[in-house]
Structure formats: C-alpha cells, structure tokens
Scaffold this motif. Structure first.
Motif, short mmCIF file in Angstrom:
data_model
loop_
_atom_site.label_atom_id
_atom_site.label_comp_id
_atom_site.label_asym_id
_atom_site.label_seq_id
_atom_site.Cartn_x
_atom_site.Cartn_y
_atom_site.Cartn_z
N ILE A 19 1.16 -3.17 7.40
CA ILE A 19 0.51 -2.87 6.19
C ILE A 19 1.39 -1.73 5.30
CG2 ILE A 19 -1.33 -1.45 5.33
CD1 ILE A 19 -3.00 -2.10 8.02
N ASP A 20 2.06 -1.08 6.00
CA ASP A 20 3.05 -0.26 4.93
C ASP A 20 3.96 -1.22 4.40
OD1 ASP A 20 1.73 2.17 5.87
OD2 ASP A 20 3.15 2.58 7.19
N ALA A 21 4.61 -1.92 4.90
CA ALA A 21 5.51 -2.82 4.43
C ALA A 21 5.07 -3.63 3.47
CB ALA A 21 6.32 -3.90 5.71
N GLU A 22 3.73 -4.46 3.46
CA GLU A 22 3.09 -5.09 2.44
C GLU A 22 2.91 -4.24 1.43
OE1 GLU A 22 2.63 -8.84 2.49
OE2 GLU A 22 4.17 -8.27 3.94
N VAL A 23 2.36 -3.13 1.51
CA VAL A 23 2.01 -2.22 0.53
C VAL A 23 3.59 -2.13 -0.26
CG1 VAL A 23 1.66 0.29 -0.36
CG2 VAL A 23 0.19 -0.97 1.31
N GLN A 24 4.59 -1.63 0.28
CA GLN A 24 5.73 -1.37 -0.17
C GLN A 24 6.18 -2.74 -1.08
OE1 GLN A 24 7.32 1.38 -0.91
NE2 GLN A 24 8.38 0.43 -2.47
N LYS A 25 6.04 -3.98 -0.70
CA LYS A 25 6.38 -5.24 -1.30
C LYS A 25 5.63 -5.32 -2.58
CE LYS A 25 6.12 -8.93 1.25
NZ LYS A 25 6.32 -9.88 2.59
N ALA A 26 4.20 -5.03 -2.61
CA ALA A 26 3.52 -5.12 -3.67
C ALA A 26 4.03 -4.01 -4.90
CB ALA A 26 2.09 -4.59 -3.21
N LYS A 27 4.20 -2.81 -4.33
CA LYS A 27 5.02 -1.97 -5.21
C LYS A 27 6.16 -2.33 -5.77
CE LYS A 27 2.95 2.27 -3.19
NZ LYS A 27 3.19 3.47 -2.59
N ASP A 28 6.97 -3.10 -4.96
CA ASP A 28 8.20 -3.43 -5.57
C ASP A 28 8.16 -4.68 -6.51
OD1 ASP A 28 9.31 -1.56 -3.90
OD2 ASP A 28 10.30 -2.94 -2.33
N SER A 29 6.90 -5.54 -6.35
CA SER A 29 6.87 -6.45 -7.22
C SER A 29 6.54 -6.24 -8.52
CB SER A 29 5.91 -7.27 -6.59
OG SER A 29 6.36 -8.12 -5.36
N GLY A 30 6.11 -4.86 -8.78
CA GLY A 30 5.40 -4.52 -9.94
C GLY A 30 3.80 -4.10 -10.23
N ALA A 31 3.22 -4.18 -8.98
CA ALA A 31 1.89 -3.91 -8.96
C ALA A 31 1.85 -2.43 -8.40
CB ALA A 31 1.16 -4.71 -7.77
N GLU A 32 0.49 -1.75 -8.72
CA GLU A 32 0.27 -0.75 -8.50
C GLU A 32 -0.73 -0.65 -7.51
OE1 GLU A 32 -2.30 3.15 -10.66
OE2 GLU A 32 -1.99 1.24 -11.81
N VAL A 33 -0.42 0.14 -6.32
CA VAL A 33 -1.44 0.12 -5.12
C VAL A 33 -2.22 1.66 -5.41
CG1 VAL A 33 -1.32 0.64 -2.82
CG2 VAL A 33 0.17 -1.19 -3.63
N THR A 34 -3.37 1.30 -5.32
CA THR A 34 -4.30 2.34 -5.86
C THR A 34 -5.13 3.15 -4.61
OG1 THR A 34 -6.21 0.89 -6.28
CG2 THR A 34 -4.95 1.42 -8.14
N ASN A 35 -5.07 2.51 -3.36
CA ASN A 35 -5.59 3.27 -2.30
C ASN A 35 -5.04 2.23 -0.90
OD1 ASN A 35 -6.98 4.80 -0.77
ND2 ASN A 35 -8.71 4.66 -2.29
N VAL A 36 -4.80 2.95 -0.08
CA VAL A 36 -4.35 2.45 1.32
C VAL A 36 -5.56 2.84 2.30
CG1 VAL A 36 -2.80 2.08 3.07
CG2 VAL A 36 -2.01 2.34 0.73
N TYR A 37 -5.99 1.87 3.06
CA TYR A 37 -7.17 2.07 4.11
C TYR A 37 -6.45 1.71 5.41
CZ TYR A 37 -9.48 1.00 -0.23
OH TYR A 37 -9.77 1.08 -1.73
N LYS A 38 -6.76 2.86 6.62
CA LYS A 38 -6.14 2.32 7.78
C LYS A 38 -7.25 2.91 8.87
CE LYS A 38 -1.44 2.65 6.72
NZ LYS A 38 -0.17 3.13 6.95
N SER A 39 -8.52 3.13 8.56
CA SER A 39 -9.35 3.39 9.50
C SER A 39 -10.49 2.51 9.53
CB SER A 39 -9.83 4.62 9.11
OG SER A 39 -10.44 4.88 7.83
N ALA A 40 -11.68 2.60 8.89
CA ALA A 40 -12.73 1.47 9.10
C ALA A 40 -12.44 0.21 8.43
CB ALA A 40 -13.96 2.11 8.41
N LEU A 41 -11.72 0.39 7.62
CA LEU A 41 -11.09 -1.03 6.73
C LEU A 41 -9.64 -0.73 6.71
CD1 LEU A 41 -11.66 -3.30 4.86
CD2 LEU A 41 -11.44 -1.67 2.77
#
Length: 81
Positions: A19-41
């Motif tokens: 999940i962390d790696a995919e979040v970083q790839k999204a950021k590196d591609s120019g997207a804005e990650v607004t929230n990361v979920y790691k419990s219920a979702l």
C-alpha cells in the motif's frame, strides 16, 4: 488542484508495504493522495489532475476496487409507525 477523485481499495491481506509503495507511485505520478486507510478499509483516496487522468494507472494485482469518490448521503423513512 482540479481533478478526478477516487478511492482505491486493496485486498484485505495486502501488506502495508505494498500500500505504501502504491501511494508513493501515485504521488510520484503527480496525483494528490488525500487519505490512506489501513484498518477497516485498506487503501487510499487520491485526486488525479485532469491532464493526467487518461494516462494515470491504478492497476495492481492487490487492488480490489477503484471507484469515484463523492459525497454519500442517506435518506430514509421510518419503517415503524
């Protein structure tokens, strides 16, 4: 940033590192990650700039769903008088 917002969810057994790696790839591609979920979702919310939407990829073998992010409301009637 003007763009399209999505919720990306991963399969429940997806390791945090993926999940962390995919979040970083999204950021590196120019997207804005607004929230990361790691419990219920397990996943993240992302806004992709309009000029990148057609070339942006959210594909990964552990991704379970990708759906447009938006406001959810509930309206209902009492079933019992």
């Amino acid at each position: 940033m003007s763009g399209s917002s999505y919720i990306v969810t991963f399969k429940k057994d997806t390791p945090d590192e993926i999940i962390d790696a995919e979040v970083q790839k999204a950021k590196d591609s120019g997207a804005e990650v607004t929230n990361v979920y790691k419990s219920a979702l397990r996943g993240y919310a992302v806004t992709v700039p309009d000029d990148l939407v057609t070339s942006f990829s959210l594909k990964h073998e552990n991704v379970e769903h990708i759906e447009a992010d938006g406001e959810v409301t509930t309206q209902g009637k009492a079933l019992l008088g």
